[in-house]
Design an enzyme around this catalytic site. Sequence first.
Site, PDB file in Angstrom:
ATOM      1  N   LYS A  70       0.837  -1.212   0.000  1.00 34.08           N
ATOM      2  CA  LYS A  70       0.000   0.000   0.000  1.00 34.08           C
ATOM      3  C   LYS A  70       0.870   1.259   0.000  1.00 34.08           C
ATOM      4  CE  LYS A  70      -2.573   2.663   3.433  1.00 34.08           C
ATOM      5  NZ  LYS A  70      -1.443   3.462   3.938  1.00 34.08           N
ATOM      6  N   ASN A  71       1.844   1.309   0.922  1.00 34.76           N
ATOM      7  CA  ASN A  71       2.595   2.552   1.076  1.00 34.76           C
ATOM      8  C   ASN A  71       3.548   2.835  -0.080  1.00 34.76           C
ATOM      9  OD1 ASN A  71       1.202   3.148   3.357  1.00 34.76           O
ATOM     10  ND2 ASN A  71       2.830   2.627   4.809  1.00 34.76           N
ATOM     11  N   ARG A 104      -4.282  10.025   3.358  1.00 30.46           N
ATOM     12  CA  ARG A 104      -3.096  10.749   3.768  1.00 30.46           C
ATOM     13  C   ARG A 104      -2.155  10.991   2.573  1.00 30.46           C
ATOM     14  NH1 ARG A 104      -1.571  14.041   7.356  1.00 30.46           N
ATOM     15  NH2 ARG A 104       0.654  14.037   7.627  1.00 30.46           N
ATOM     16  N   CYS A 160      -5.723   8.383   8.629  1.00 28.56           N
ATOM     17  CA  CYS A 160      -6.040   7.888   9.966  1.00 28.56           C
ATOM     18  C   CYS A 160      -5.729   8.933  11.047  1.00 28.56           C
ATOM     19  CB  CYS A 160      -5.194   6.653  10.278  1.00 28.56           C
ATOM     20  SG  CYS A 160      -5.759   5.184   9.460  1.00 28.56           S
ATOM     21  N   ARG A 220       0.186  14.382  12.790  1.00 24.99           N
ATOM     22  CA  ARG A 220       0.546  14.222  11.385  1.00 24.99           C
ATOM     23  C   ARG A 220       0.843  15.532  10.636  1.00 24.99           C
ATOM     24  NH1 ARG A 220      -1.943   8.771   9.026  1.00 24.99           N
ATOM     25  NH2 ARG A 220       0.220   8.672   8.373  1.00 24.99           N
ATOM     26  N   PRO A 221       1.806  16.284  11.126  1.00 24.68           N
ATOM     27  CA  PRO A 221       2.172  17.518  10.418  1.00 24.68           C
ATOM     28  C   PRO A 221       2.907  17.204   9.113  1.00 24.68           C
ATOM     29  CG  PRO A 221       3.717  17.103  12.198  1.00 24.68           C
ATOM     30  CD  PRO A 221       2.672  16.016  12.277  1.00 24.68           C
ATOM     31  N   ILE A 222       2.978  18.199   8.198  1.00 20.71           N
ATOM     32  CA  ILE A 222       3.783  18.000   6.977  1.00 20.71           C
ATOM     33  C   ILE A 222       4.804  19.126   6.820  1.00 20.71           C
ATOM     34  CG2 ILE A 222       2.106  16.582   5.705  1.00 20.71           C
ATOM     35  CD1 ILE A 222       1.394  19.165   4.119  1.00 20.71           C
ATOM     36  N   ASP A 223       5.202  19.694   7.982  1.00 23.15           N
ATOM     37  CA  ASP A 223       6.142  20.813   7.931  1.00 23.15           C
ATOM     38  C   ASP A 223       7.463  20.446   7.250  1.00 23.15           C
ATOM     39  OD1 ASP A 223       6.233  19.192  10.355  1.00 23.15           O
ATOM     40  OD2 ASP A 223       7.920  20.446  10.965  1.00 23.15           O
ATOM     41  N   ASP A 262       3.410   0.521  12.223  1.00 20.72           N
ATOM     42  CA  ASP A 262       2.196  -0.019  11.590  1.00 20.72           C
ATOM     43  C   ASP A 262       1.902  -1.460  12.005  1.00 20.72           C
ATOM     44  OD1 ASP A 262       1.975   2.399  10.368  1.00 20.72           O
ATOM     45  OD2 ASP A 262       2.401   1.711   8.340  1.00 20.72           O
ATOM     46  N   ILE A 298       6.569   6.718  17.434  1.00 24.01           N
ATOM     47  CA  ILE A 298       6.362   7.481  16.192  1.00 24.01           C
ATOM     48  C   ILE A 298       5.094   8.344  16.248  1.00 24.01           C
ATOM     49  CG2 ILE A 298       6.199   7.345  13.648  1.00 24.01           C
ATOM     50  CD1 ILE A 298       8.792   6.039  14.587  1.00 24.01           C
ATOM     51  N   ARG A 342      -9.264   0.211   3.398  1.00 25.91           N
ATOM     52  CA  ARG A 342      -8.370   1.207   2.798  1.00 25.91           C
ATOM     53  C   ARG A 342      -6.994   0.606   2.546  1.00 25.91           C
ATOM     54  NH1 ARG A 342      -6.967   5.322   6.504  1.00 25.91           N
ATOM     55  NH2 ARG A 342      -5.251   5.363   5.037  1.00 25.91           N
TER      56      ARG A 342
HETATM   57  C1  UD1 Z   1       4.197   6.716   6.621  1.00 21.68           C
HETATM   58  C2  UD1 Z   1       3.227   5.589   6.394  1.00 21.68           C
HETATM   59  C3  UD1 Z   1       2.554   5.187   7.689  1.00 21.68           C
HETATM   60  C4  UD1 Z   1       3.596   4.905   8.781  1.00 21.68           C
HETATM   61  C5  UD1 Z   1       4.600   6.052   8.892  1.00 21.68           C
HETATM   62  C6  UD1 Z   1       5.735   5.731   9.838  1.00 21.68           C
HETATM   63  C7  UD1 Z   1       2.518   6.082   4.124  1.00 21.68           C
HETATM   64  C8  UD1 Z   1       1.434   6.525   3.217  1.00 21.68           C
HETATM   65  N1  UD1 Z   1       2.239   6.036   5.428  1.00 21.68           N
HETATM   66  O1  UD1 Z   1       3.422   7.838   7.059  1.00 21.68           O
HETATM   67  O2  UD1 Z   1       1.781   4.031   7.433  1.00 21.68           O
HETATM   68  O3  UD1 Z   1       2.947   4.754  10.017  1.00 21.68           O
HETATM   69  O4  UD1 Z   1       5.167   6.336   7.603  1.00 21.68           O
HETATM   70  O5  UD1 Z   1       6.382   4.564   9.441  1.00 21.68           O
HETATM   71  O6  UD1 Z   1       3.594   5.711   3.680  1.00 21.68           O
HETATM   72  N2  UD1 Z   1       6.597  14.285  10.996  1.00 21.68           N
HETATM   73  C9  UD1 Z   1       6.761  15.627  11.284  1.00 21.68           C
HETATM   74  N3  UD1 Z   1       6.738  16.490  10.242  1.00 21.68           N
HETATM   75  C10 UD1 Z   1       6.546  16.091   8.952  1.00 21.68           C
HETATM   76  C11 UD1 Z   1       6.389  14.730   8.680  1.00 21.68           C
HETATM   77  C12 UD1 Z   1       6.415  13.837   9.736  1.00 21.68           C
HETATM   78  O7  UD1 Z   1       6.918  16.019  12.424  1.00 21.68           O
HETATM   79  O8  UD1 Z   1       6.540  16.942   8.045  1.00 21.68           O
HETATM   80  C13 UD1 Z   1       6.618  13.310  12.123  1.00 21.68           C
HETATM   81  C14 UD1 Z   1       5.259  12.644  12.290  1.00 21.68           C
HETATM   82  O9  UD1 Z   1       4.413  13.396  13.134  1.00 21.68           O
HETATM   83  C15 UD1 Z   1       5.655  11.311  12.904  1.00 21.68           C
HETATM   84  C16 UD1 Z   1       7.023  10.999  12.279  1.00 21.68           C
HETATM   85  O10 UD1 Z   1       7.494  12.248  11.765  1.00 21.68           O
HETATM   86  O11 UD1 Z   1       5.807  11.444  14.287  1.00 21.68           O
HETATM   87  C17 UD1 Z   1       7.011  10.001  11.163  1.00 21.68           C
HETATM   88  O12 UD1 Z   1       6.106  10.396  10.164  1.00 21.68           O
HETATM   89  P1  UD1 Z   1       6.292   9.992   8.631  1.00 21.68           P
HETATM   90  O13 UD1 Z   1       7.422   9.024   8.477  1.00 21.68           O
HETATM   91  O14 UD1 Z   1       6.296  11.228   7.825  1.00 21.68           O
HETATM   92  O15 UD1 Z   1       4.923   9.240   8.362  1.00 21.68           O
HETATM   93  P2  UD1 Z   1       4.049   9.290   7.052  1.00 21.68           P
HETATM   94  O16 UD1 Z   1       4.930   9.419   5.860  1.00 21.68           O
HETATM   95  O17 UD1 Z   1       2.912  10.241   7.215  1.00 21.68           O
END
Ligand code: UD1
Length: 416
Positions: free
Chosen positions: A22-23, A92, A116, A121-124, A304, A326, A397
Amino acid sequence: MSKIRIEGGKLLTGTINISGAKNSAVALIPAAILCDEETTILNVPNISDVDSLEEILRCLKAKINRESNSVKIDSSKIENTIIPEELSKKLRASYYFMGSLLGKFKKVEMYFPGGCSIGERPIDLHLKGFEKLGATITEEGNYIKIEAKELIGSKIYLDIPSVGATINIMLAAVKAKGQTTIKNAAQEPEIVNVATYLNSMGANITGAGTSIIKIKGVSTLRGCLHEVIPDRIEAGTYLIIAALLGKNLTINKIIPNHIESLVSKLKEAGVNMEIGTDYITIKNVGEYRAVKVKTLVYPGFPTDLQQPLIPFLTQCNGTSKITETIWENRFLNIPDTIKMGANIKVVDNRVATIKGKTRLRGMEVSATDLRGGASMLICGLIAEGITTIDNVNHILRGYDNIVEKLKNVGANIELI
Ligand code: UD1
């Protein structure tokens, strides 16, 4: 709203074939729009997240032809239109369109993604990466505009090795001018799968799978054929089920190395496995010992698989401990697991101690999120009596054909 009904306690025999990851798929499909020709992706899982991405591609006027598990995508006539908010919010991974549309058009306007509710879940880090490449970002509530006169390769250090940020920056940098270096990059196998796909199109990416990724920008990308790697989280989920209920149950079409952290934990708990090159068989269920698990970035224990492991830990003798590092909100499945008879205490939403073993009783429960839903499903499979899970759209999903796959090996399970 669909529900899953399970009569628990049935031993499972036969083979479960694992689908594409999926990912990976949810990143490869948005990556396809960077290409100037048609590309074909094989082994795409049949999950509703892929249905949502297909809808987004259609909305961008890409041609998409999905047959069985193969998806052909032709983005040569794609339009940079705004993806409707209800579509962005469905998953997401819609955030990967930020990187790919920015990479292709140097401009993207869209709504923030959904997914979820397992944490903030920030994207900064994604956005800081785009800015380093020369983009300016304007946010207005849930709406974001990212644009650049020119994307120029840069050195980007990620504060956290984020999977999403690593892939998104790769997507934006693939056609940028000059070289981009991502330091402290995430190392998950899905990142390697995406880099390989882009390289097959003619991109120049090295180091994927390590903490330093280098991307030399190219001007065009050509069509190619690419295969999604096996889903290590799906594989792990079924392996946990096999440890609890397997009688000659084989989890097939997997890369055992990708789930080494789980395999090692299961061995520590006393699970006997036959590990082949692309399968793992569990011949019989045994008596298991409590273990301690801490979620970490790859190759550590995947967050996961933390929730799917909880039903297993309820069946281990002694006190097990899970530390989630995480996500902030990843124990949403625990109240229903306790309702079924488990003895679990949670401290600060980060640490769970599980005292086993305890009998679980079937009852009405809910899928609160994707992996939490899988966890409740495993509880239902091992519980006495009937378990009904509602909100199963969360499970669908991310798990391809889960009800049929389990039925085929002897589970008494149906979608109602
Ligand atoms: C991906 C996976 C999800 C998995 C996660 C961690 C996908 C679609 N989803 O999610 O299933 O649980 O990896 O293995 O591939 N963070 C920030 N700022 C950011 C981005 C992330 O602070 O801009 C933090 C998040 O809050 C979290 C950590 O970094 O605590 C890891 O997040 P990230 O690896 O980005 O997870 P996703 O890519 O959203």
